[in-house]
Design an enzyme around this catalytic site. Sequence first.
Site, PDB file in Angstrom:
ATOM      1  N   ARG A  56       0.830  -1.207   0.000  1.00 54.42           N
ATOM      2  CA  ARG A  56       0.000   0.000   0.000  1.00 54.42           C
ATOM      3  C   ARG A  56       0.865   1.258   0.000  1.00 54.42           C
ATOM      4  NH1 ARG A  56      -5.436   1.721   0.969  1.00 54.42           N
ATOM      5  NH2 ARG A  56      -6.100  -0.440   0.873  1.00 54.42           N
TER       6      ARG A  56
ATOM      7  N   ARG B 175      -3.907   2.795  11.224  1.00 54.48           N
ATOM      8  CA  ARG B 175      -4.726   3.696  10.402  1.00 54.48           C
ATOM      9  C   ARG B 175      -3.940   4.302   9.225  1.00 54.48           C
ATOM     10  NH1 ARG B 175      -8.329   8.202  13.548  1.00 54.48           N
ATOM     11  NH2 ARG B 175      -9.997   8.428  12.008  1.00 54.48           N
TER      12      ARG B 175
ATOM     13  N   GLU C 180      -9.478   6.201   7.232  1.00 52.92           N
ATOM     14  CA  GLU C 180      -8.030   6.357   7.073  1.00 52.92           C
ATOM     15  C   GLU C 180      -7.593   7.578   6.272  1.00 52.92           C
ATOM     16  OE1 GLU C 180      -6.093   2.000   7.062  1.00 52.92           O
ATOM     17  OE2 GLU C 180      -7.572   2.309   5.488  1.00 52.92           O
TER      18      GLU C 180
END
Length: 793
Positions: free
Chosen positions: A339, A371, A742
């Site tokens: 990510r 988060r 997030e």
Amino acid sequence: MNKPLHPLDLAPASSGAGPTMAASPGLPPPPHESAHLHVSGQAAYTDDVPELQGTLHAALGLSPLAHGSLRGVDVERLRAQPGVIAVFTAADIPATNDCGPVIHDDPILASGSLRYLGQPVFLVVATTHELARRAAALAREVIQADALPAVRTARDAHAQGQYVLPPMHLTRETAPGALAQAMASAAHRLQGSLSVGGQEQFYLEGQVAYAMPTENAGLRVLCSTQHPSEMQHVVAHMLGWRQHQVQVECRRMGGGFGGKESQSAQFACCAALAAHLLQRPVKLRLDRDDDFLITGRRHGFEYDYAVGFDAEGRILAYEVTLIANAGHSADLSGAVLTRAICHVDNAYWLPNVAIHGFVAKTNTQSNTAFRGFGGPQGALITEFVLDSIARTLGRDPLAVRRANFYGIGQNNHTPYGQGVTDNVITPLVDQLAQSADYAARREAIARFNAGSPVLKKGLALTPVKFGISFNVVHLNQAGALVHIYTDGSVLVNHGGTEMGQGLNTKVAQVVAQELGLDFAAVRCTATDTHKVANTSATAASTGADLNGMAAQGAARTLRLRLAAFAAERHGGHTDAVRFSGGQVHTDDVTLPFATLVQQAYLARVQLWSDGFYTTPDLHWDAKTLTGHPFYYFAYGAAVSEVLVDTLTGEWRLLRADLLHDAGKSLNPALDIGQVEGAFIQGMGWLTMEELVWHPKTGLLLTHAPSTYKIPTANDCPATLRTALFDNANAQPTIHRSKAVGEPPLLLPFSVLLALRDAISAVGAHRVDPPLRAPATAEAILDAIEAVRAAAYP
């Protein structure tokens, strides 16, 4: 006696402010479904559940070494301690000694080797919590081990080629060899490095699990977890059982932030192990120090970069290396790094880019979800680089950012190949820049700094583009059950978990709207693996997207079923039956919803249904790091203004303007709360929450609130203006809303870069400040000294 004013109290935010931005217009949304319980102290968490007769309490004995060879444990001495009922080690685990969520490299209890200072080695079970902790505190005396050399930093591990997973590389070029050519021919080039620390989740409710034996070789486990199904799986694997023998429940958590996605497994397993072997209820509740010492947190990252750009600040070539500190095991580090790589672009077109990712193996706690899940770490380096480009060129950083924004219809594909088809970053930033009076305030700050040799102000505007979906495609699924009782009330169970974010509130709203009922008519129950099975973690900001759609599907099935019955019983066409305000309207009759339900029950119409949802259009090739991993993007931007005391390194956030894209918000009050909470939490990560390990022993020194400082109310700016951007989701999500958990955590990049702007003013903006994160007072002073030395040699 009045408190004397600090110098930082004397300077207000720069003028030029418009009216405070408000939430979406319309009727006020319902409050959080447990708000009245939270404020009255009646909300029950795992540790609040009344204990069964005969409940025992467990505590963990922790490794005193950062790295070592484990020879044994003096269990007889432990068993002789007051109140101790039993002591368990890895040898007592019936089947699999592992709680790793992906790679099986994470033992529940240490066996053979010690990997970090704080690793659980043995489990003490005693009659009281205090007696269990007292016995476990003898760990240093009863653990027999030989010390081995430890790797303490990600840079050291990288230098030694020590990783928990293979490196990842992603390159995108406009033509073969274009990256090297563009870098070499660029009018301007920069290279440098950056260090960004990790962050403790600091959930208010610590890790806790309560396991109870049930009939016929079963276990019921109450656990503070974001992932009940995974807890069910790891407990079953540990015991060598079938999954249906283990029931895991979670009514609510007192915060999670990713720290209870995978890492609650160790504690669920330990409580379950003791409960099974002793056939008595066992509770394991960590105190805050042990929670810090045992569990991992947000990955700290090290970066090296080189960038080539033109006179307008447009990036032509960009190469960046990301080194994530994974800790001693893989945990979720592979997905976190993936990510991060997928967010290096943030909101910018990068025509020629090479991204190299490494997950360094160190003798520290195994870092995990937090988060943002790597997204903030990936995007931050590019914001840092653009800030440096602007300073090098003497241009406004916002102008440089705008020059690099993704385009519409062109220059709109990410390095991993996904098209940015829902791009609203330009109008969103334009709206914020105008409402926050960005240009006028920059001029006012320049005038202030020119006349203020000690106190310096800084201002920054940073954007956000954040991808929504799990990186792993199969996790993007959810189920729900909806029951209608004969009095017309509705009960919902779904696979998501409530950790204070308001998921149950949103799901209840969705069901109430679908059935035309008041919010009070719908109730959500505890997440339970015996009700909705095979659930995904409540993570990746997908809770409402997935579970809301599943619950809507179940409720819609019931509505259509009742509509058909109403048309049959009372005449008219099924398509004409309407549900609203607790009433059912046919062509000729209006009757209360409860009355229709009672009639349907007597006619033997099924009054419950299940719903299931999978996110469409997702695909991902983990080998090439290309595909379409995200269903859509959420956008946002923030303007922050800071004041820095250049003599002490102290600073204040004077004002923050936040504008965030929540789509067509399901609940603006909850969403604004999430935006503001994420902003302050992210500000803590980047400015004050410093993790420090002892350089020789490897002990985490900042393992309590006395040494690890999170933001308080006093750190919030006096002026905080938050609004939701009016932008219905282009994708058919639940009521066209967007995830909001997030993405706003990236908004406080503006705080860090505003601090950098203020420090830069010390050298008349001629020197790029080498500011690390967290930007503590010490880090700020180090950067100020470096700027002064370079600007005034």
